[in-house]
Design a protein around this motif. Structure first.
Motif, PDB file in Angstrom:
ATOM      1  N   THR A 131       0.646  -1.279  -0.006  1.00 38.59           N
ATOM      2  CA  THR A 131       0.077  -0.113  -0.133  1.00 38.59           C
ATOM      3  C   THR A 131       0.807   1.129   0.054  1.00 38.59           C
ATOM      4  OG1 THR A 131      -1.699  -1.200   1.092  1.00 38.59           O
ATOM      5  CG2 THR A 131      -1.782   1.329   1.422  1.00 38.59           C
ATOM      6  N   SER A 132       0.904   2.095  -0.956  1.00 34.08           N
ATOM      7  CA  SER A 132       1.564   3.167  -0.937  1.00 34.08           C
ATOM      8  C   SER A 132       0.748   4.541  -0.364  1.00 34.08           C
ATOM      9  CB  SER A 132       1.719   3.591  -2.616  1.00 34.08           C
ATOM     10  OG  SER A 132       2.672   4.743  -2.763  1.00 34.08           O
ATOM     11  N   MET A 133       1.340   5.004   0.368  1.00 40.28           N
ATOM     12  CA  MET A 133       0.752   6.328   1.012  1.00 40.28           C
ATOM     13  C   MET A 133       1.158   7.661   0.393  1.00 40.28           C
ATOM     14  SD  MET A 133      -1.216   4.975   3.070  1.00 40.28           S
ATOM     15  CE  MET A 133      -1.782   6.700   3.657  1.00 40.28           C
ATOM     16  N   GLU A 134       1.989   7.734  -0.697  1.00 35.17           N
ATOM     17  CA  GLU A 134       2.624   8.752  -1.246  1.00 35.17           C
ATOM     18  C   GLU A 134       1.578   9.887  -1.744  1.00 35.17           C
ATOM     19  OE1 GLU A 134       5.980   9.872  -4.679  1.00 35.17           O
ATOM     20  OE2 GLU A 134       5.497   7.926  -4.340  1.00 35.17           O
ATOM     21  N   ARG A 135       0.638   9.347  -2.580  1.00 33.75           N
ATOM     22  CA  ARG A 135      -0.278  10.202  -3.119  1.00 33.75           C
ATOM     23  C   ARG A 135      -1.102  10.704  -2.054  1.00 33.75           C
ATOM     24  NH1 ARG A 135      -5.034   9.335  -7.693  1.00 33.75           N
ATOM     25  NH2 ARG A 135      -5.254  11.581  -8.098  1.00 33.75           N
ATOM     26  N   ALA A 136      -1.626  10.139  -1.190  1.00 35.48           N
ATOM     27  CA  ALA A 136      -2.445  10.516   0.005  1.00 35.48           C
ATOM     28  C   ALA A 136      -1.713  11.609   1.179  1.00 35.48           C
ATOM     29  CB  ALA A 136      -2.695   9.246   0.836  1.00 35.48           C
ATOM     30  N   ILE A 137      -0.271  11.420   1.094  1.00 35.36           N
ATOM     31  CA  ILE A 137       0.425  12.512   1.898  1.00 35.36           C
ATOM     32  C   ILE A 137       0.461  13.527   0.856  1.00 35.36           C
ATOM     33  CG2 ILE A 137       2.749  12.948   2.738  1.00 35.36           C
ATOM     34  CD1 ILE A 137       3.343   9.998   3.446  1.00 35.36           C
ATOM     35  N   GLN A 138       0.622  13.590  -0.120  1.00 40.89           N
ATOM     36  CA  GLN A 138       0.724  14.762  -1.098  1.00 40.89           C
ATOM     37  C   GLN A 138      -0.577  15.656  -0.979  1.00 40.89           C
ATOM     38  OE1 GLN A 138       1.690  13.432  -4.842  1.00 40.89           O
ATOM     39  NE2 GLN A 138       3.943  13.213  -4.476  1.00 40.89           N
ATOM     40  N   LEU A 139      -1.708  14.984  -0.783  1.00 39.09           N
ATOM     41  CA  LEU A 139      -3.021  15.621  -0.600  1.00 39.09           C
ATOM     42  C   LEU A 139      -3.280  16.168   0.579  1.00 39.09           C
ATOM     43  CD1 LEU A 139      -5.192  13.040  -2.843  1.00 39.09           C
ATOM     44  CD2 LEU A 139      -4.585  15.237  -3.576  1.00 39.09           C
ATOM     45  N   PHE A 140      -2.848  15.553   1.492  1.00 38.69           N
ATOM     46  CA  PHE A 140      -3.268  15.894   2.872  1.00 38.69           C
ATOM     47  C   PHE A 140      -2.377  16.666   3.895  1.00 38.69           C
ATOM     48  CE2 PHE A 140      -6.539  12.951   1.381  1.00 38.69           C
ATOM     49  CZ  PHE A 140      -7.647  13.314   1.891  1.00 38.69           C
ATOM     50  N   ASP A 141      -0.698  16.511   3.683  1.00 38.30           N
ATOM     51  CA  ASP A 141      -0.079  16.896   4.512  1.00 38.30           C
ATOM     52  C   ASP A 141      -0.158  18.530   4.289  1.00 38.30           C
ATOM     53  OD1 ASP A 141       2.064  16.944   6.424  1.00 38.30           O
ATOM     54  OD2 ASP A 141       3.624  17.176   4.748  1.00 38.30           O
ATOM     55  N   GLY A 142       0.109  19.150   5.610  1.00 34.20           N
ATOM     56  CA  GLY A 142      -0.076  20.649   5.722  1.00 34.20           C
ATOM     57  C   GLY A 142      -1.365  21.176   5.584  1.00 34.20           C
ATOM     58  N   GLU A 143      -2.630  20.495   5.373  1.00 33.61           N
ATOM     59  CA  GLU A 143      -3.610  21.005   5.292  1.00 33.61           C
ATOM     60  C   GLU A 143      -3.927  21.958   6.658  1.00 33.61           C
ATOM     61  OE1 GLU A 143      -7.597  21.936   3.801  1.00 33.61           O
ATOM     62  OE2 GLU A 143      -5.708  21.153   2.961  1.00 33.61           O
ATOM     63  N   ASN A 163     -10.861  14.307  -5.638  1.00 33.25           N
ATOM     64  CA  ASN A 163     -11.392  14.627  -7.142  1.00 33.25           C
ATOM     65  C   ASN A 163     -12.584  13.644  -7.469  1.00 33.25           C
ATOM     66  OD1 ASN A 163     -12.246  15.105  -9.724  1.00 33.25           O
ATOM     67  ND2 ASN A 163     -10.088  15.901 -10.149  1.00 33.25           N
ATOM     68  N   ARG A 164     -13.676  13.725  -7.564  1.00 31.92           N
ATOM     69  CA  ARG A 164     -14.589  12.887  -7.830  1.00 31.92           C
ATOM     70  C   ARG A 164     -14.329  12.241  -9.082  1.00 31.92           C
ATOM     71  NH1 ARG A 164     -19.018  11.857  -4.915  1.00 31.92           N
ATOM     72  NH2 ARG A 164     -19.598  13.555  -3.434  1.00 31.92           N
ATOM     73  N   ASP A 165     -13.565  12.450 -10.140  1.00 34.44           N
ATOM     74  CA  ASP A 165     -12.982  12.083 -11.263  1.00 34.44           C
ATOM     75  C   ASP A 165     -11.605  11.254 -10.972  1.00 34.44           C
ATOM     76  OD1 ASP A 165     -15.403  12.808 -12.498  1.00 34.44           O
ATOM     77  OD2 ASP A 165     -14.534  14.623 -12.972  1.00 34.44           O
ATOM     78  N   GLY A 166     -11.041  11.350  -9.819  1.00 31.82           N
ATOM     79  CA  GLY A 166      -9.775  10.825  -9.655  1.00 31.82           C
ATOM     80  C   GLY A 166      -9.781   9.267  -9.251  1.00 31.82           C
ATOM     81  N   VAL A 167      -8.660   8.898  -9.358  1.00 36.39           N
ATOM     82  CA  VAL A 167      -8.458   7.350  -9.045  1.00 36.39           C
ATOM     83  C   VAL A 167      -7.765   7.176  -8.106  1.00 36.39           C
ATOM     84  CG1 VAL A 167      -7.626   4.985 -10.141  1.00 36.39           C
ATOM     85  CG2 VAL A 167      -8.788   6.704 -11.565  1.00 36.39           C
ATOM     86  N   TYR A 168      -8.032   6.673  -6.948  1.00 37.16           N
ATOM     87  CA  TYR A 168      -7.153   6.632  -5.808  1.00 37.16           C
ATOM     88  C   TYR A 168      -7.084   5.136  -5.321  1.00 37.16           C
ATOM     89  CZ  TYR A 168      -8.731  11.463  -5.712  1.00 37.16           C
ATOM     90  OH  TYR A 168      -9.023  12.639  -6.001  1.00 37.16           O
ATOM     91  N   ASP A 169      -6.092   4.962  -4.471  1.00 39.05           N
ATOM     92  CA  ASP A 169      -5.849   3.511  -3.654  1.00 39.05           C
ATOM     93  C   ASP A 169      -6.875   3.760  -2.460  1.00 39.05           C
ATOM     94  OD1 ASP A 169      -5.333   1.390  -2.263  1.00 39.05           O
ATOM     95  OD2 ASP A 169      -2.958   1.836  -2.181  1.00 39.05           O
ATOM     96  N   GLU A 170      -7.891   2.779  -2.528  1.00 34.25           N
ATOM     97  CA  GLU A 170      -8.940   2.949  -1.556  1.00 34.25           C
ATOM     98  C   GLU A 170      -8.567   2.706  -0.096  1.00 34.25           C
ATOM     99  OE1 GLU A 170     -11.754   4.281  -1.828  1.00 34.25           O
ATOM    100  OE2 GLU A 170     -11.644   4.488  -4.120  1.00 34.25           O
ATOM    101  N   VAL A 171      -7.470   1.687  -0.162  1.00 35.38           N
ATOM    102  CA  VAL A 171      -6.939   1.233   1.098  1.00 35.38           C
ATOM    103  C   VAL A 171      -5.995   2.420   1.645  1.00 35.38           C
ATOM    104  CG1 VAL A 171      -5.306  -0.297   2.347  1.00 35.38           C
ATOM    105  CG2 VAL A 171      -6.772  -1.052   0.477  1.00 35.38           C
ATOM    106  N   SER A 172      -5.330   3.243   0.883  1.00 39.32           N
ATOM    107  CA  SER A 172      -4.500   4.227   1.487  1.00 39.32           C
ATOM    108  C   SER A 172      -5.310   5.374   2.019  1.00 39.32           C
ATOM    109  CB  SER A 172      -3.496   4.671   0.528  1.00 39.32           C
ATOM    110  OG  SER A 172      -4.181   5.376  -0.742  1.00 39.32           O
TER     111      SER A 172
END
Length: 436
Positions: free
Chosen positions: A186-198, A213-222
């Motif tokens: 499970t990669s957390m890289e994209r999740a961190i980019q989205l949420f870190d510093g919010e 983004n409703r049109d985005g593709v995400y790793d649901e587990v992450s």
């Protein structure tokens, strides 16, 4: 003779006019002396005390009584993190006499206040050095003088971090954090980019789905791993949870009571409200396969701790199915049962004297039924033919699905159906001759 008479009349008129003028001027001066020199004007109110038309002595007495009564029933409290300094209001000096004189000669109605310098020395000495260096003494004094002059009924309670000069990030601390072990692959890289510093400003709501983004593709587990971390950190920080969902089964990575599940398509969000006076930043990082989530900002005066109460394991039910393909005296284990679990989550602020717990949630994960396949000859004679009654009485969709296949009143089950495992690893009822 006639001219002499006219001059006398003119002199008399002038004399009368001068007398009236002097009388008018004298009367005005006398009235002004009586009004402003002896008594206060009408509609004179100072610190909620009506001293209209009172003499100087009466006004001073009334205001002095109000000041003393207010001092006797109030104190000054300054909080800085877990520290708290309480001071007597004697450090506030009210100059009542000068205030009354000012009201008699001007339109100013503010009571004159000064602060004892020794109090400020004591206040800064009890602070941490880093906070004392950034603390704006002038801003605090002006605020204290303004509140004291109004003689407000509410307590004089202040948070030292509200008087920091500018945005002193060096004073930031973690007010609540949560660690979650990241599942393998499970990669957390994209999740961190989205949420870190919010940033979560005071009096606003953090929405997990708002950053997706409703049109985005995400790793649901992450996303669920991150949501669990944010939820746990928020509960421990003292944030108010406005919306939160949990999974049907407790994931291996999550701690019971600290799990959160999000689903953008189903509008299942995680929403957190910031009740504090400061703004806080979301810090998200990964180290050694562990996700760490923290809310970072000025320390609060609270000391929150989470309690898990009434934690209980729930034994699974046993479902018996009969098949002629099973030899007598044996049975096939189609599905191993799994215990369910329930727990009540409370939050306690240890900085409060009452120590009363705040209910957060009751998390319930239903058990997974045990499924056995027996030969028809064992009907009514085998102990395994009886469904276990140790299961919890709560209903859920999966329990209902299994109960539809339990033995009928005579201990029989339908011969036209069987159980097969679907793509998700869940056993489902399938008519004979068909395959999932």
């Amino acid at each position: 003779m006639k001219q002499s008479l006219n001059l006398k009349l003119l002199s008399l008129v002038v004399a009368v006019g001068m007398s009236m003028f002097l009388f008018t001027i004298g009367s005005s001066a006398a009235i002004q002396y009586v009004t402003t020199g002896k008594h206060l004007p009408e509609n004179t109110v100072i610190a909620s005390v009506n001293i209209s038309e009172k003499s100087r002595e009466e006004a001073v007495q009334l205001l002095s009584e109000k000041v003393q009564n207010w001092k006797d029933n109030h104190s000054i409290v300054v909080k800085a993190g877990e520290k708290e300094l309480t001071a007597d209001t004697e450090v506030i000096q009210f100059d009542v006499v000068s205030t009354v004189e000012q009201a008699m000669n001007t339109t100013i109605r503010d009571i004159q206040v000064t602060i004892d310098e020794s109090y400020m020395k004591d206040l800064k000495s009890y602070m941490d050095d880093s906070l004392a260096a950034e603390f704006s003494e002038e801003q605090f004094i002006e605020t204290l003088k303004r509140d004291a002059a109004q003689m407000v009924d509410s307590p004089l309670t202040y948070v030292a971090y509200d008087f920091v000069k500018g945005n002193a990030a060096s004073l930031f601390e973690s007010i609540g954090g949560q660690k979650v072990v990241i599942p393998k692959e499970t990669s957390m890289e994209r999740a961190i980019q989205l949420f870190d510093g919010e940033e979560l400003e005071d009096g606003t709501v953090f929405s997990f789905n708002r950053l997706l983004n409703r049109d985005g593709v995400y790793d649901e587990v992450s996303l669920d791993v991150l949501a669990s971390g944010i939820y746990g950190a928020s509960v421990k920080a003292g944030m108010i949870i406005q919306e939160r969902h949990i999974s049907h089964r407790l994931p291996d990575y999550a701690e019971i009571g600290m799990e959160a599940n999000v689903d953008l398509e189903q509008d299942q969000d995680l929403k957190v409200y910031n009740p504090f006076s400061g703004d806080y930043l979301l810090s998200v990082s990964v180290e050694g396969g562990t996700l760490e989530v923290q809310w970072v900002g000025y320390p609060t005066t609270s000391d929150f701790h989470v309690q898990f109460l009434d934690r209980e394991k729930i034994s699974p039910k046993t479902i018996i199915q009969y098949s002629s393909l099973v030899n007598n005296g044996t049975f096939n284990l189609l599905q191993e049962g799994e215990d369910g679990e329930v727990v009540s989550v409370y939050r306690i602020d240890r900085s409060l004297s009452d120590g009363e717990g705040e209910f957060i949630s009751e998390d319930y994960y239903p058990p997974v039924a045990r499924v056995e396949e027996h030969p028809p000859g064992s009907e009514g004679s085998s102990e395994e033919n009886i469904e276990s009654e140790t299961g919890d009485n709560r209903s859920n969709s999966e329990d209902e699905e299994y109960s539809a296949e339990e033995a009928d009143g005579e201990g029989n089950s339908s011969d036209s159906k069987s159980l097969e495992k679907n793509e998700d690893g869940i056993w489902e009822v399938v008519p004979d001759g068909e395959s999932k």
